[in-house]
Design a protein around this motif. Sequence first.
Motif, PDB file in Angstrom:
ATOM      1  N   LYS A 157       0.817  -1.214   0.000  1.00 19.79           N
ATOM      2  CA  LYS A 157       0.000   0.000   0.000  1.00 19.79           C
ATOM      3  C   LYS A 157       0.847   1.259   0.000  1.00 19.79           C
ATOM      4  O   LYS A 157       0.522   2.243  -0.657  1.00 19.79           O
ATOM      5  CB  LYS A 157      -0.913   0.013   1.250  1.00 19.79           C
ATOM      6  CG  LYS A 157      -2.072  -0.964   1.170  1.00 19.79           C
ATOM      7  CD  LYS A 157      -3.086  -0.491   0.162  1.00 19.79           C
ATOM      8  CE  LYS A 157      -4.302  -1.386   0.100  1.00 19.79           C
ATOM      9  NZ  LYS A 157      -5.246  -0.896  -0.929  1.00 19.79           N
ATOM     10  N   SER A 158       1.918   1.244   0.783  1.00 19.12           N
ATOM     11  CA  SER A 158       2.683   2.482   0.971  1.00 19.12           C
ATOM     12  C   SER A 158       4.147   2.177   1.262  1.00 19.12           C
ATOM     13  O   SER A 158       4.466   1.202   1.953  1.00 19.12           O
ATOM     14  CB  SER A 158       2.077   3.243   2.153  1.00 19.12           C
ATOM     15  OG  SER A 158       2.944   4.249   2.615  1.00 19.12           O
ATOM     16  N   GLY A 237      -3.903   3.079  -5.853  1.00 21.93           N
ATOM     17  CA  GLY A 237      -3.618   3.818  -4.631  1.00 21.93           C
ATOM     18  C   GLY A 237      -2.313   3.472  -3.934  1.00 21.93           C
ATOM     19  O   GLY A 237      -2.117   3.841  -2.778  1.00 21.93           O
ATOM     20  N   THR A 239       1.333   4.190  -3.029  1.00 21.37           N
ATOM     21  CA  THR A 239       2.159   5.397  -3.078  1.00 21.37           C
ATOM     22  C   THR A 239       3.482   5.168  -2.369  1.00 21.37           C
ATOM     23  O   THR A 239       3.591   4.353  -1.450  1.00 21.37           O
ATOM     24  CB  THR A 239       1.455   6.590  -2.386  1.00 21.37           C
ATOM     25  OG1 THR A 239       1.099   6.204  -1.052  1.00 21.37           O
ATOM     26  CG2 THR A 239       0.222   7.033  -3.131  1.00 21.37           C
ATOM     27  N   ILE A 257       4.505  -0.797   3.808  1.00 22.91           N
ATOM     28  CA  ILE A 257       3.289  -1.251   4.486  1.00 22.91           C
ATOM     29  C   ILE A 257       2.385  -1.960   3.490  1.00 22.91           C
ATOM     30  O   ILE A 257       2.044  -1.395   2.449  1.00 22.91           O
ATOM     31  CB  ILE A 257       2.529  -0.068   5.126  1.00 22.91           C
ATOM     32  CG1 ILE A 257       3.489   0.832   5.922  1.00 22.91           C
ATOM     33  CG2 ILE A 257       1.401  -0.567   6.017  1.00 22.91           C
ATOM     34  CD1 ILE A 257       2.821   2.064   6.508  1.00 22.91           C
ATOM     35  N   GLY A 258       2.045  -3.182   3.805  1.00 28.33           N
ATOM     36  CA  GLY A 258       1.099  -3.939   2.987  1.00 28.33           C
ATOM     37  C   GLY A 258      -0.213  -4.083   3.715  1.00 28.33           C
ATOM     38  O   GLY A 258      -0.397  -3.557   4.818  1.00 28.33           O
ATOM     39  N   THR A 259      -1.139  -4.801   3.103  1.00 29.93           N
ATOM     40  CA  THR A 259      -2.432  -4.978   3.764  1.00 29.93           C
ATOM     41  C   THR A 259      -2.313  -5.885   4.989  1.00 29.93           C
ATOM     42  O   THR A 259      -3.094  -5.778   5.930  1.00 29.93           O
ATOM     43  CB  THR A 259      -3.481  -5.583   2.794  1.00 29.93           C
ATOM     44  OG1 THR A 259      -2.881  -6.701   2.121  1.00 29.93           O
ATOM     45  CG2 THR A 259      -3.914  -4.567   1.758  1.00 29.93           C
ATOM     46  N   THR A 262       4.041  -5.141   7.728  1.00 32.05           N
ATOM     47  CA  THR A 262       4.854  -3.929   7.628  1.00 32.05           C
ATOM     48  C   THR A 262       6.314  -4.355   7.724  1.00 32.05           C
ATOM     49  O   THR A 262       6.648  -5.217   8.537  1.00 32.05           O
ATOM     50  CB  THR A 262       4.515  -2.963   8.783  1.00 32.05           C
ATOM     51  OG1 THR A 262       3.119  -2.669   8.744  1.00 32.05           O
ATOM     52  CG2 THR A 262       5.312  -1.663   8.679  1.00 32.05           C
TER      53      THR A 262
END
Lengths: 354, 354
Positions: A157-158, A237, A239, A257-259, A262
């Motif tokens: 995710k990030s 989404g 980023t 960070i994943g779903t 981390t």
Amino acid sequence: MSDDNHPIRIGVMSCTNIVRKLSRAINLAPNATIAAIASITNSVEETKSFAASNGFPPTAKIHSSYESLLQDPDVDAVYLPIPTSLHVEWAVRAAENGKHLLLDKPVALNVFDFDLILAACEAYGVQFVDGTQWMHNPRTAKIQQLITDPDSFGHLKSVHSCFSFAASEDFLRNDIRVKPGLDGLGALGDAGWYTIQAALLANDFKLPETVTALSGPVLNDAGIVLSCGALLSWEEGITATIYCSFLANLTMEVTAIGTKGTLRVHDFVIPFQETEASFTTSTRSCLNEHKVMTELPQEACMVIEFARLVGEIKNKGAKPDGFWLSISRKTQLLVDAVKESIDNNLEPVFLSGR
Amino acid sequence: MSDDNHPIRIGVMSCTNIVRKLSRAINLAPNATIAAIASITNSVEETKSFAASNGFPPTAKIHSSYESLLQDPDVDAVYLPIPTSLHVEWAVRAAENGKHLLLDKPVALNVFDFDLILAACEAYGVQFVDGTQWMHNPRTAKIQQLITDPDSFGHLKSVHSCFSFAASEDFLRNDIRVKPGLDGLGALGDAGWYTIQAALLANDFKLPETVTALSGPVLNDAGIVLSCGALLSWEEGITATIYCSFLANLTMEVTAIGTKGTLRVHDFVIPFQETEASFTTSTRSCLNEHKVMTELPQEACMVIEFARLVGEIKNKGAKPDGFWLSISRKTQLLVDAVKESIDNNLEPVFLSGR
């Protein structure tokens, strides 16, 4: 009869500090040897002394020009750590002379220049690897494996990656990395290169859709980036924010960070310890510390990988492997995009089709 | 004669899960006691049972309406954890009834609403503290002290703060934090609140000059933010990036980088351990792990601070202390600015004059 056991003969170009580190790495790599050195700033005597004090084999030849080294038939490959503005000229000439290339990062001043190097490597069938050492640390492969594991990490995710160090006053006045004619990409081409490659690695080397420089870049009087940040955006989404600086305390962080998980690394560029590198992963319920032992420092792992690929070509008739070249090109493309966004009032840069 | 030793009598409004946690905190705080509870969704019997199972003193009164609790002369102060959209009405009514206010975050749907609460607190001389628990952990004071120490940390350059958790399908469909009519600020008002307050804390609570949402915010069908990032920029190139999400694994990071030091916290919102909280600092040459022992959990520290300030007013005739109110307002201002930037095509929002 096979030449498999003959180490790849590397010529090093220049006598800079990084050559000290890489010479040690070549000496540590079982499949490589230092065959020659060329310096155009030192006298032959000074270069001899540099070679002796850095453990070069007595057989290593001393060249007083780059041309001479590139024409040396006893040199298979070169390590090229010269200022970025000279990369195109000397990388292309190395390729023309059939020398495989270990080229320091940033690989070029921009991707157009890099494509000239790429074309020469393809035309002359030489292997290309860039000098980003951490990519060859066994920890990095382990990190990539965990980030791409949907069971433990889920979907990315990030990412936040950051590499800063507080350069001295002298560095900020005189280092080649703050000079437009030499390494004109400044902190972005130096520290930023690593942070961008970390963001790419976390995304399995998929290019983002857009790159946007963040407000507040710090430039010196000559317009060289001393500090900047950027946002990289992928579909769905995902980023990444990156931060690179010559003006802040030594920090080398990656947080992905994943779903489901981390992952954190605190020393991704240069591990605090040479023979052991750690990182942590956490899920909702638990925190794991991972330690990856490395018999050899990461720069030696890089030389081993480079010499292995060169050996495949030299001894087994293989074609050059394009993996590292493609990663270098993507990284350069993103470095360029951050610079373009800074130059263009922080407008987003769309990567589609590049 | 002084009432100094009488604990502050707190009325709690609602029977939500957070009230279980705060009830325990009030019970742990030596200077506070639970005097009453009001629920408008539970029956009196249910509320009695909630009170009993959460260790309320037998003397705690059960009210079946908020009005009734607010008129109870044996209540000094209220804890108000109701949906954000109801804050103005009930916070103002509490103030009008002379009840001091511990109000959950986000304090309002926007700063205009918050200013109505602020005006009521000032008009009726009541103390205001928002319910951000980590701000009261003794570790937080220690972190602030180190970040503002020019000798060990130098000058702040960059902050990255992030709070994410992977909400369940049920949460993403039904929680008040994803409903426009209830907590319409979504992940920004919930997780983002903490990240913004961390960035403010690192900047000694100075407001940034600009706030710019980062591309890639994720909104649900009702337009509620489920995930977003933002850049906060101060003078002199100081920047903070924040990331908040309901869609990514539990992560609670702050990394602050100064010219001389770097500070990292991995569990800033809710420490992994209740009675000990850690963080690390590093300088060029060394890494230090800091452990801060806390006799009581951070939510009890928050209640103690709130009751202490109320006690100053009740027992010593002091005026309300505006410190926490000013931090709440600044945080709300920045939450609003991120939302405004998201709504305005990621344009920067200038804070000057707000």
